[in-house]
Design an enzyme around this catalytic site. Structure first.
Site, PDB file in Angstrom:
ATOM      1  N   GLU A 153      78.674  -6.078  41.415  1.00 55.49           N
ATOM      2  CA  GLU A 153      78.616  -7.185  42.536  1.00 55.49           C
ATOM      3  C   GLU A 153      78.874  -6.810  43.768  1.00 55.49           C
ATOM      4  O   GLU A 153      80.074  -6.542  43.939  1.00 55.49           O
ATOM      5  CB  GLU A 153      79.508  -8.494  41.847  1.00 55.49           C
ATOM      6  CG  GLU A 153      79.021  -9.811  42.715  1.00 55.49           C
ATOM      7  CD  GLU A 153      79.872 -10.117  44.011  1.00 55.49           C
ATOM      8  OE1 GLU A 153      79.460  -9.516  45.168  1.00 55.49           O
ATOM      9  OE2 GLU A 153      80.827 -10.541  43.869  1.00 55.49           O
TER      10      GLU A 153
ATOM     11  N   CYS B 249      81.501 -11.983  50.091  1.00 50.58           N
ATOM     12  CA  CYS B 249      80.251 -11.829  49.837  1.00 50.58           C
ATOM     13  C   CYS B 249      79.055 -12.877  49.726  1.00 50.58           C
ATOM     14  O   CYS B 249      77.905 -12.642  50.369  1.00 50.58           O
ATOM     15  CB  CYS B 249      80.142 -10.886  48.569  1.00 50.58           C
ATOM     16  SG  CYS B 249      81.075  -9.416  48.235  1.00 50.58           S
TER      17      CYS B 249
END
Length: 465
Positions: A234, A268
């Protein structure tokens, strides 16, 4: 980077730690492997009991560990408490759902009879010790969303946490030990990034998961690929936040501010690029800028603070470079765009809104990891989709429209791991989480996440005579 707690609100180094030497790393690997041989054959009931105990302990520790996180990386204290609560919730979710999610599957005998089988079973079996390379921005949550499903599946975990959150990292190892998981089931490795390759190449480590930067992901994936080991990545994100004429504008503005500055803008999945239809652009820009400018910047331990410091001096410098480049090329700073003069100590940066972004600016392509929003005026839905996808990243996205046809178009055409309609992107234990393009691959959370580090085994039974 030294392994140390450095308060980003003051720049003061509070505590330093020695990195593990080669012999100490070997001891951890031995324990992880030995613990796996025991843990993999325990029952789901046994694991459930310990995971629930860990959740209870975390709830009891909530204020203390929240203060540790805030001290180490600067998130507002209320958000740190919320992070701890979310981790406990996720532990309980996996404690109660893991057995069902990993239950044996039984194909219809009629579908496999031509293989000669009288019956077949698909079974999910744990892989072994998994290396987790984790970031500082959600120092508890990023780890727990791996650790809870991994431990419930019967794996063991080795945590290489970011070097600026060592006390949070050590707390996590102690938490699972206090909850009754066997010695070695979950261990924190206080190591620098240079030690990761040897650990990942060790045959006792069977897989890796990483949340972090694209360069870090490339490095870990390259090593794991060379060793033919499973990885889940990720990585970064530059999530679009689309606002179309049918949106509830007041709600969209309120959520947009939270979506941009959550965790001091260091997330993020924070919304970073705001693509607003020309019919409502001026109204949105005015209200959004006013709310961003009104945010309180200050001591993250103060309950009234909205935005604390960035986690490091380098992080602030990187953000400043993106803003300065955009302004130099003609972008306008509608608010912010500087270090707040009243906070000369620590690594603070004002909430900032930039307009007039063009495709030649670095900030159009690169992730702005801090409280900086970029505004785009779009002519129609086609332009909104084009700009939303005009990024190397594809983690998630937000779309504000009450038009069902527009929702269907965006669900089909936005190239990302998620599209959140009329609400803020968030992770939830019951929903898969992950991205597309350079935002990584694989999924965390939900049933998809717990199965990532399982051996999907086919059991074939032929006639006994």
């Amino acid at each position: 980077m030294a392994i140390a707690t450095v308060n980003p609100a003051t720049g003061e180094t509070l505590k330093t730690f020695d990195a593990l030497n080669g012999g100490e790393i070997e001891d951890h690997l031995v324990r992880a492997d030995q613990a796996f041989q025991e843990h993999r054959i325990t029952s789901f009931g046994y694991r459930r009991e310990r995971m629930l105990a860990a959740a209870d302990l975390l709830d009891a520790d909530q204020d203390g560990i929240a203060r540790t996180m805030t001290t180490e990386m600067g998130k507002p204290l209320a958000q740190a408490r919320a992070e701890a609560a979310k981790c406990a919730k996720t532990m309980r979710w996996y404690a109660h759902h893991a057995e069902e999610l990993l239950a044996d599957e039984h194909p219809d005998p009629a579908d496999v009879s031509d293989s000669g089988a009288i019956r077949a079973v698909v079974r999910y079996r744990p892989l072994g010790p998994v290396l987790a390379v984790m970031p500082w921005n959600f120092p508890l949550w990023q780890v727990v969303r791996f650790a809870a499903p991994a431990l419930m599946a019967g794996n063991t975990g080795l945590l290489k946490h970011a070097s600026n959150v060592p006390q949070t990292a050590l707390y996590l190892e102690e938490l699972f030990r206090r909850a009754g998981f066997p010695e070695g089931c979950f261990q924190t490795l206080l190591i620098g990034s240079g030690a990761v390759e040897d650990i990942l190449r060790d045959p006792r480590v069977v897989a890796a998961t990483l949340t972090g930067s694209e360069p870090a992901g490339r490095a870990v994936a390259s090593i794991a690929g060379d060793e033919v080991k499973k990885t889940v990545l990720e990585l970064g994100g530059s999530d679009p936040f689309l606002v179309l004429p049918s949106a509830d504008l007041d709600k969209a503005v309120r959520v947009a501010v939270t979506a941009r500055v959550q965790n001091n803008g260091q997330s993020c999945i924070a919304a970073k690029r705001f693509l607003v239809h020309q019919d409502i652009y001026d109204a949105f820009a005015e209200r959004f800028t006013a709310r961003m400018a009104a945010l309180t910047v200050g001591d993250p331990m103060d309950e009234h603070t909205d935005v604390g410091p960035l986690s490091s001096a380098q992080g602030r410098s990187d953000l400043e470079e993106l803003v300065d480049d955009a302004v130099h090329q003609g972008a306008a700073a509608l608010c912010g765009g500087r270090r707040p003069p009243e906070h000369s100590a620590g690594w603070f940066y004002e909430p900032t809104v930039l307009s007039g972004i063009t495709e030649g600016m670095r900030i159009h392509r690169e992730e702005a990891f801090g409280p900086v929003a970029t505004l785009y005026r779009v002519a129609d839905l086609d332009e909104a989709v084009r700009l939303a996808n005009d990024t190397p990243f594809g983690l998630s996205s937000n779309a504000w429209t009450r038009d069902p046809e527009e929702q269907q178009r965006l669900a089909r055409d936005i190239d990302a791991g998620g599209v959140f309609f009329n609400g803020m992107t968030a992770s939830h234990p019951g929903l898969p989480f992950g991205g597309a393009k350079r935002s990584g691959y694989g999924r965390e959370l939900s049933g998809h996440g717990i199965r990532e580090f399982c051996n999907m085994t086919t059991l074939w039974y032929g006639p006994e005579e």
